[in-house]
Design a protein around this motif. Structure first.
Motif, PDB file in Angstrom:
ATOM      1  N   ALA A  40      34.476  75.117  42.544  1.00  0.00           N
ATOM      2  CA  ALA A  40      33.926  75.275  41.196  1.00  0.00           C
ATOM      3  C   ALA A  40      33.782  76.749  40.833  1.00  0.00           C
ATOM      4  CB  ALA A  40      32.569  74.580  41.092  1.00  0.00           C
ATOM      5  N   THR A  70      40.410  73.051  39.216  1.00  0.00           N
ATOM      6  CA  THR A  70      40.861  72.308  38.041  1.00  0.00           C
ATOM      7  C   THR A  70      40.091  72.715  36.787  1.00  0.00           C
ATOM      8  OG1 THR A  70      39.330  70.516  38.563  1.00  0.00           O
ATOM      9  CG2 THR A  70      41.587  70.285  39.375  1.00  0.00           C
ATOM     10  N   ASP A  71      38.854  73.132  36.952  1.00  0.00           N
ATOM     11  CA  ASP A  71      38.007  73.466  35.810  1.00  0.00           C
ATOM     12  C   ASP A  71      37.922  74.974  35.674  1.00  0.00           C
ATOM     13  OD1 ASP A  71      36.175  73.588  33.763  1.00  0.00           O
ATOM     14  OD2 ASP A  71      34.475  72.952  34.980  1.00  0.00           O
ATOM     15  N   GLU A  72      38.606  75.520  34.689  1.00  0.00           N
ATOM     16  CA  GLU A  72      38.629  76.962  34.523  1.00  0.00           C
ATOM     17  C   GLU A  72      37.932  77.409  33.248  1.00  0.00           C
ATOM     18  OE1 GLU A  72      42.328  78.824  35.420  1.00  0.00           O
ATOM     19  OE2 GLU A  72      42.816  77.320  36.927  1.00  0.00           O
ATOM     20  N   ARG A  73      37.120  76.553  32.678  1.00  0.00           N
ATOM     21  CA  ARG A  73      36.357  76.939  31.486  1.00  0.00           C
ATOM     22  C   ARG A  73      35.220  77.854  31.901  1.00  0.00           C
ATOM     23  NH1 ARG A  73      31.879  74.099  29.231  1.00  0.00           N
ATOM     24  NH2 ARG A  73      31.249  75.288  27.413  1.00  0.00           N
ATOM     25  N   ARG A  75      31.762  79.397  32.113  1.00  0.00           N
ATOM     26  CA  ARG A  75      30.440  78.815  31.896  1.00  0.00           C
ATOM     27  C   ARG A  75      29.356  79.838  32.220  1.00  0.00           C
ATOM     28  NH1 ARG A  75      31.465  73.472  31.485  1.00  0.00           N
ATOM     29  NH2 ARG A  75      33.340  72.708  32.471  1.00  0.00           N
ATOM     30  N   ARG A  83      27.045  71.635  35.615  1.00  0.00           N
ATOM     31  CA  ARG A  83      28.342  71.016  35.892  1.00  0.00           C
ATOM     32  C   ARG A  83      28.418  70.548  37.346  1.00  0.00           C
ATOM     33  NH1 ARG A  83      32.712  68.450  33.859  1.00  0.00           N
ATOM     34  NH2 ARG A  83      34.624  69.164  34.805  1.00  0.00           N
ATOM     35  N   ARG A  87      28.781  66.596  38.704  1.00  0.00           N
ATOM     36  CA  ARG A  87      29.924  66.203  39.523  1.00  0.00           C
ATOM     37  C   ARG A  87      29.540  65.803  40.944  1.00  0.00           C
ATOM     38  NH1 ARG A  87      34.590  70.507  38.628  1.00  0.00           N
ATOM     39  NH2 ARG A  87      35.894  68.768  39.219  1.00  0.00           N
TER      40      ARG A  87
END
Length: 140
Positions: A40, A70-73, A75, A83, A87
């Motif tokens: 993450a 997979t999550d590259e936003r 934050r 998050r 998860r």
């Protein structure tokens, strides 16, 4: 990362530090936390800092972390912890913050001051606290 030989893909010294400071019952539990947090967190980094961060990990860990991003936003630190909680089965914001702080503090101790400062400079305010550091703003 210094002192990360042995002890599975994440490195024995890192896992031992995380298990002790996070009060995880088993090394497997500590390794799950390390994997989850590092995947993450690596998604929050870009460019040279992400590359340097991944290079600081044991090679097998770096391959797994890099392959699972997979999550590259981008934050905020609070959103990052939220998050993680969302998860992780059974997690709350408090337990996710504990896991993140435990893992990132242990990893930060191995990154070296220069790389850690570059990483923190790239992130929104609040991440320093997850690395066990004060998050001070200079007075104007």
């Amino acid at each position: 990362m210094e002192g990360t030989r042995g002890g599975g893909i994440m490195g024995g010294d890192l896992l031992a530090a995380v298990r002790t400071s996070g009060r995880y019952r088993t090394m497997a539990e500590a390794e799950r936390a390390v994997r989850h947090i590092l995947v993450a967190f690596a998604g929050q980094l870009t460019g040279a800092e992400r590359v340097a961060f991944l290079r600081s990990l044991p090679p097998e860990a770096a391959r797994i972390v890099a392959g699972d991003i997979t999550d590259e936003r981008r934050r905020t630190a609070c959103e990052f912890v939220d998050r993680l909680a969302a998860r992780t089965e059974g997690a709350t914001h408090a337990t996710a913050r504990w896991d993140a702080s435990t893992v990132l503090t242990a990893v930060g101790a191995h990154l070296g001051e220069e790389l850690l400062q570059r990483i923190l400079a790239q992130l929104p305010r609040g991440y320093a606290l997850l690395f066990g550091r004060a998050d001070l703003t200079p007075m104007a």
